[in-house]
Design an enzyme around this catalytic site. Sequence first.
Site, PDB file in Angstrom:
ATOM      1  N   SER A 194      27.666 -12.539 -13.368  1.00 53.27           N
ATOM      2  CA  SER A 194      27.931 -13.817 -12.712  1.00 53.27           C
ATOM      3  C   SER A 194      29.385 -14.204 -12.947  1.00 53.27           C
ATOM      4  O   SER A 194      29.868 -14.156 -14.082  1.00 53.27           O
ATOM      5  CB  SER A 194      26.998 -14.899 -13.275  1.00 53.27           C
ATOM      6  OG  SER A 194      27.217 -16.142 -12.624  1.00 53.27           O
ATOM      7  N   HIS A 208      33.172 -17.559  -6.361  1.00 52.93           N
ATOM      8  CA  HIS A 208      31.963 -17.260  -7.126  1.00 52.93           C
ATOM      9  C   HIS A 208      31.410 -15.927  -6.670  1.00 52.93           C
ATOM     10  O   HIS A 208      31.481 -15.572  -5.491  1.00 52.93           O
ATOM     11  CB  HIS A 208      30.927 -18.371  -6.903  1.00 52.93           C
ATOM     12  CG  HIS A 208      29.515 -17.958  -7.167  1.00 52.93           C
ATOM     13  ND1 HIS A 208      28.640 -17.587  -6.149  1.00 52.93           N
ATOM     14  CD2 HIS A 208      28.818 -17.832  -8.325  1.00 52.93           C
ATOM     15  CE1 HIS A 208      27.475 -17.276  -6.677  1.00 52.93           C
ATOM     16  NE2 HIS A 208      27.551 -17.402  -7.986  1.00 52.93           N
ATOM     17  N   ASN A 210      27.899 -13.181  -7.766  1.00 53.30           N
ATOM     18  CA  ASN A 210      26.754 -12.897  -8.612  1.00 53.30           C
ATOM     19  C   ASN A 210      26.017 -11.694  -8.036  1.00 53.30           C
ATOM     20  O   ASN A 210      25.712 -11.664  -6.846  1.00 53.30           O
ATOM     21  CB  ASN A 210      25.820 -14.113  -8.687  1.00 53.30           C
ATOM     22  CG  ASN A 210      24.609 -13.863  -9.566  1.00 53.30           C
ATOM     23  OD1 ASN A 210      23.723 -13.096  -9.230  1.00 53.30           O
ATOM     24  ND2 ASN A 210      24.581 -14.540 -10.704  1.00 53.30           N
ATOM     25  N   TYR A 211      25.741 -10.703  -8.874  1.00 54.07           N
ATOM     26  CA  TYR A 211      24.923  -9.558  -8.465  1.00 54.07           C
ATOM     27  C   TYR A 211      23.914  -9.263  -9.572  1.00 54.07           C
ATOM     28  O   TYR A 211      24.272  -9.260 -10.754  1.00 54.07           O
ATOM     29  CB  TYR A 211      25.792  -8.328  -8.163  1.00 54.07           C
ATOM     30  CG  TYR A 211      26.467  -8.464  -6.822  1.00 54.07           C
ATOM     31  CD1 TYR A 211      25.841  -8.027  -5.663  1.00 54.07           C
ATOM     32  CD2 TYR A 211      27.699  -9.102  -6.703  1.00 54.07           C
ATOM     33  CE1 TYR A 211      26.430  -8.202  -4.419  1.00 54.07           C
ATOM     34  CE2 TYR A 211      28.296  -9.283  -5.469  1.00 54.07           C
ATOM     35  CZ  TYR A 211      27.648  -8.831  -4.334  1.00 54.07           C
ATOM     36  OH  TYR A 211      28.229  -9.032  -3.106  1.00 54.07           O
ATOM     37  N   ARG A 212      22.670  -9.022  -9.186  1.00 52.17           N
ATOM     38  CA  ARG A 212      21.615  -8.846 -10.179  1.00 52.17           C
ATOM     39  C   ARG A 212      20.478  -7.998  -9.601  1.00 52.17           C
ATOM     40  O   ARG A 212      20.312  -7.905  -8.386  1.00 52.17           O
ATOM     41  CB  ARG A 212      21.057 -10.201 -10.621  1.00 52.17           C
ATOM     42  CG  ARG A 212      20.443 -10.976  -9.458  1.00 52.17           C
ATOM     43  CD  ARG A 212      20.245 -12.457  -9.762  1.00 52.17           C
ATOM     44  NE  ARG A 212      19.748 -13.165  -8.588  1.00 52.17           N
ATOM     45  CZ  ARG A 212      20.517 -13.632  -7.606  1.00 52.17           C
ATOM     46  NH1 ARG A 212      21.823 -13.452  -7.659  1.00 52.17           N
ATOM     47  NH2 ARG A 212      19.992 -14.253  -6.576  1.00 52.17           N
ATOM     48  N   GLY A 365      15.001 -19.936 -25.077  1.00 50.90           N
ATOM     49  CA  GLY A 365      16.005 -19.193 -25.821  1.00 50.90           C
ATOM     50  C   GLY A 365      17.267 -18.900 -25.043  1.00 50.90           C
ATOM     51  O   GLY A 365      18.084 -18.075 -25.460  1.00 50.90           O
ATOM     52  N   GLU A 369      25.742 -22.228 -23.155  1.00 48.71           N
ATOM     53  CA  GLU A 369      27.180 -22.124 -22.907  1.00 48.71           C
ATOM     54  C   GLU A 369      27.466 -21.142 -21.773  1.00 48.71           C
ATOM     55  O   GLU A 369      28.342 -21.391 -20.943  1.00 48.71           O
ATOM     56  CB  GLU A 369      27.905 -21.683 -24.186  1.00 48.71           C
ATOM     57  CG  GLU A 369      27.976 -22.752 -25.255  1.00 48.71           C
ATOM     58  CD  GLU A 369      28.811 -23.946 -24.843  1.00 48.71           C
ATOM     59  OE1 GLU A 369      29.822 -23.756 -24.141  1.00 48.71           O
ATOM     60  OE2 GLU A 369      28.463 -25.077 -25.233  1.00 48.71           O
ATOM     61  N   SER A 370      26.738 -20.047 -21.736  1.00 49.86           N
ATOM     62  CA  SER A 370      26.965 -19.053 -20.683  1.00 49.86           C
ATOM     63  C   SER A 370      26.420 -19.532 -19.345  1.00 49.86           C
ATOM     64  O   SER A 370      27.020 -19.280 -18.299  1.00 49.86           O
ATOM     65  CB  SER A 370      26.312 -17.721 -21.071  1.00 49.86           C
ATOM     66  OG  SER A 370      26.928 -17.182 -22.226  1.00 49.86           O
TER      67      SER A 370
END
Length: 408
Positions: A194, A208, A210-212, A365, A369-370
């Site tokens: 990301s 921006h 994002n690849y997943r 969990g 921050e990320s």
Amino acid sequence: YATASKKGSAGSAGAAASGYSLASCLGVAAATGTAGLYLGTRASADNSKQTVSGSIEPRLGSEVSNLKAPAAIPNTDYENEPKPAYYTETSQPMHERMEAFVLDLQDRLVTALESLEPSKKFLRDRWEREDGKGYGISCVMQDGQVFEKAGVNVSVIEGTLTAGQLKSMRDRNPQTAKKLEAGVDYDFRVAGVSVVVHPRNPYAPTAHKNYRRFEVYKKNDKEAGPVMAWFGGGADLTPAYLFEEDVKYFHQTLKHACDAHDPSYYPRFKTWCDDYFTNVHRGETRGLGGIFFDDLEDKSPEELFRFAYDSGNSFIRAYVPIVARRMTMPYSLRERNWQLIRRGHYAEFNLVYDRGTKFGLMTPGARIESILMSLPLTARWEYMNKPEPGSPEEKLLKAVHTTADWAE
């Protein structure tokens, strides 16, 4: 990907650039001053101010005099470079290949961005989930001369879908609802990268990517293979000032990557991007689009992996040269304030609508921050801000209240 440049197409410092291509975009745009005060270009006596502590703080915009676009940007020629081992090792499990891909893509983009930034390097922060179910590497840069904040994050995690996450997946896609039964427990595994980049110069756009790849299994039964698996991702551009040649170049580069795999991809994913990245409460798109896709399983995993590889790498070619072209343009407090207002709208979308943010915050969990890395370092909300008629700011506002075929 050459397109014609238009003089004075944005801001009080109009671009007088020549033809737009990967080569020419590495040059510094010639900026001609019209109305407005270019802070940072006045006499040195007015170019800095003394802080309360007595130190000297550089004046707004003064950093542009120290910047120079590089002669070449690394990692933009992905089509002609030798393919990495994970690309060709088809016998390797797909989730392992996807993990190798996102880690490699992270390194390639970090290297490209650092080639523009003279004052900073990315902080690499490797973290492990407390429950042992995965890890991530957050690469973050803050307070650079070119990049006010940039994040290139990888996460490789697994866990059990919560009831809320399962409901969200079933609600958004009828095919998912058929394969994932309500009331059944499922485990998941995901590897993704990301990216959000917020340049300092108001004329350089935010972007921006994002690849997943997402895999879902019956709980405690990974050996049986995934119940379903899909690819998702995309890339989009969010300028504060509209340079039409920049937006066209960005879209044409993404379209080229899509067309190599399926000519229907770009028009489908471009429309999907326009629809998804919309601040419904404001009646405007977050930016000027790109491509977006999710739950993609319409071809073999191998074909989709190769599309993700090309599309993910095309972002470096599509975006980094635009920053190189705009990062040296002089700007004033007027442009800076407008940039911060637009960043406020960007933050609104990410906190109210973005699926990735919501999924992350719902994951037990999760590393907050990320997840919130995408938010800008600074933003601004003004009560009833309304651009002057005919101004460059109004031009941008009109653009985000409609959609256009930028790749035509």
